[in-house]
Each structure stands twice: as structure tokens, then as C-alpha cells.
Design an enzyme around this catalytic site. Structure first.
Site, short mmCIF file in Angstrom:
data_model
loop_
_atom_site.label_atom_id
_atom_site.label_comp_id
_atom_site.label_asym_id
_atom_site.label_seq_id
_atom_site.Cartn_x
_atom_site.Cartn_y
_atom_site.Cartn_z
N ASP B 7 0.88 -1.17 0.00
CA ASP B 7 0.00 0.00 0.00
C ASP B 7 0.92 1.22 0.00
OD1 ASP B 7 -2.15 1.70 0.28
OD2 ASP B 7 -2.29 1.42 2.46
N GLU B 68 -1.01 -1.37 -4.92
CA GLU B 68 -2.22 -0.58 -5.23
C GLU B 68 -1.97 0.30 -6.44
OE1 GLU B 68 -4.78 1.19 -2.12
OE2 GLU B 68 -4.44 3.06 -3.20
N ASP B 141 -3.48 0.55 10.05
CA ASP B 141 -3.48 0.84 8.62
C ASP B 141 -2.69 -0.20 7.81
OD1 ASP B 141 -1.19 1.74 9.76
OD2 ASP B 141 -1.31 3.78 8.98
#
Lengths: 199, 199
Positions: B7, B68, B141
Site C-alpha cells: 500500500d 495498489e 493501517d
């Protein structure tokens, strides 16, 4: 001081190495444009550029790397590849402990030609003169990478090291716009000296 | 198959490694969020991320990296750092010959929760369930990186390898929008199976 200029791009990534001499002179060490085929996927292209860029760092051992600062523009699609290549080259240089300087296109143009709005032809002309080359550097789009290296030599490390974030980019751009020509007094003197040398 | 999910981000870069098991099961291998201080210059932060990412590749030796896909958005300033980190991690993985898959946030959400519009809480809930963890992954996260790895496991290598350029990104996004939920029939079946498992 040896400077590696990087004009980042996925399709064409310009690399130019110069050595500084006395009295603001500079000499060409190496220049090339790395190309990756658009038929390849982006990751493969970035992997090839990572390999090639690290080879340049190994071969030429620059003291500093000068990379074009990528701007936020309206047409985002065109800058994604540029941002990815700039991130890749910045990371590869910085992990070796090399200082990385970022310069905007108008800063580079102003440093090399005296005008932040110089066109490609003027840029190539001045790069050829400054490096005292017999003919313009080849390939043609390699001049920008050399101009980035020259810009860094001219501006000095103090003025240009490291990289403010995007918001500061915008401030810098606005500041340049507000100054009109975008030239500091020292830049104007340098430009005048170059114009004198051209005569 | 071992999958490393990434990410990408300059301030927080999530990394999550999973191993695939029989019957679409997956187990957690490692997860963390790399952080770089915003007080540092971008090049120094990218250099630190390059070092850390290569260490993860050395330590966990994934078979594939799932990153991503960064979209062109109106607010360009927020995606510059993300694009730079994605370019860096793509290049570092690809130079090792690792396949790199890109997945959009809505693809990841759809794969993991059955809905392309799932919120953070749903995502974390499903990641925790799918990996059969006793508690949600920490740091909070980090779930997104694991979701990217799970998404790749679910979609399979054939569906998602490598990276069309920005213009194709836009087409893909439009295509997803047109499909409404953005779910293929296989995705809907998978989502239904997951909903069943949840009961």
C-alpha cells in the site's frame, strides 16, 4: 564535482554527467537517453530503468544527482510515469547517501539560457556552448539531462538540495511566476556573462 | 504461493505478506507499516523506503508483489508521493524478475468484502476473518496491504499481472463504474461464499 543530471521519463529517461572545472566551466563526461518499450508493462520498464540507473551510478560515481522536479499539472495521465521514474531514481540515489537536488524546468532554462521560457533549440545551443562541444549532444533529447546538471552546478548545492513536498512546489512555482523572468540578480549576471561569451 | 501486498505512501507504506493455502485460504506471514518523517526531504524518505523494501524482498522472498494502482485524481498534490513510492517499489521488485500485479482500491474492496465501496472497518474485519487472526492486524493501517495480497490471491495471476499505462487506468475505472457494483460473476460468488462463512 561530478554531477549526474536526470530528465525522468518512462519512454525516454535522459542521463547526463558533467564535471565542474574552474570558473564555472564544465565538461561532458557521458550522456545518453534510456528508452523502454511502451509495449512492456510499467513494472518491467521501471525494473529496466532501475538496473540501468544503478549502473550509471556505479560507473560514473557522481557527487550529486540533479533531477527535474515533476509538477502537478492538470493532465495527470502524462505525469504518472514521470513521477514513478523520478521516485525510483531519487530513491536509488538517496539510498547510497548521494545528495539529490530538484530543479524545475524554468529554473533549468533560466540557469542555462538566461530565460525561464527558452525553447528547446536555445537550450541545446547553450548546453553545447557551455560544455564546449563541437556539435550538439546526441541523442537530441539528451540536452535536457545535461542542462539539469549544469543548472545544479550553477545554482550550487546550497540553493537546491533536496525536495520540498508538492505544496512547496506550488509555492515555488508561484514565486517564480511572480518574479516575471524568474531570474535572481545572480542569475541575470550569469546570463549576461553567457550572452557576452556568445558574441 | 507467497504474496507481498504494498500500500504505497511516503508517510506510511503498508507491507503485508501472506501464504496461500488449499481452497483459497491464506495465512499471515508478516505485516508492518513503514513510516518516514515528513521533516525529511523526499529523496531521503524514498532512499529509506528503498532500503526497507529491498530488505522485505530479501527476508520474505515473495513469488509476486501486489501493489495498489495509483489513480489520476484532481488533487494531484496528494498522489505525487504515492506515485513516487509505487514507482520505486515496482522497479525494485521487477528488477528481481518478480511479477508485479496492480489492483485498484475498488478491486481490492470487492475481492475482500464483496463490495467495491466497503469502508475501512469492513475491510479490516474481513482481512482478520480471511487470515483467521485472533485480532485485527496491527498497526491498524496495515490491513490495506494484506487486503492487496488477498485480492491478488483471489483474482489470480492471470487476471491482474502487470500494469497498463495511465490511459488504460482511466478506461478500467470507467469500465468498473459502468458495471455498477464492479463485481464479476466470480467475484459475486466469492462474496456470497464469504457472507455465508460470516454467518
Amino acid at each position: 564535482m561530478r554531477i549526474l543530471g536526470v530528465d525522468p521519463g518512462l519512454t525516454r529517461c535522459g542521463l547526463g554527467v558533467i564535471d565542474s572545472g574552474p570558473a564555472r566551466t564544465a565538461s561532458l563526461v557521458a550522456v545518453d537517453v534510456l528508452r523502454t518499450p511502451s509495449a512492456d508493462s510499467v513494472d518491467v520498464r521501471l525494473g529496466a530503468l532501475a538496473e540501468a540507473f544503478d549502473q550509471w551510478l556505479d560507473t560514473y560515481r557522481p557527487d550529486v544527482v540533479s533531477i527535474e522536479r515533476v509538477f502537478a499539472r492538470n493532465d495527470v495521465s502524462t505525469i504518472m510515469g514521470t513521477a514513478q521514474v523520478s521516485g525510483l531514481t531519487m530513491g536509488l540515489a538517496a539510498r547510497r547517501g548521494l545528495p539529490v537536488a530538484m530543479h524545475t524546468p524554468s529554473e533549468v532554462k533560466a540557469a542555462v539560457t538566461g530565460s525561464g521560457r527558452a525553447d528547446k533549440k536555445q537550450m541545446t545551443h547553450m548546453v553545447t556552448r557551455i560544455l564546449r562541444l563541437q556539435s550538439p549532444p546526441k541523442p537530441a533529447d539528451a540536452a535536457d539531462a545535461l542542462a539539469l546538471a549544469i543548472c545544479h552546478l550553477w545554482r550550487g548545492a546550497g540553493a537546491a538540495t533536496s525536495t520540498p513536498g508538492p505544496s512547496k512546489d506550488l509555492l515555488a512555482r508561484q514565486a517564480t511566476t511572480r518574479q516575471g523572468s524568474g531570474l535572481t540578480r545572480a542569475q541575470q549576471q550569469w546570463a549576461a556573462a553567457l550572452r557576452g561569451a556568445r558574441k
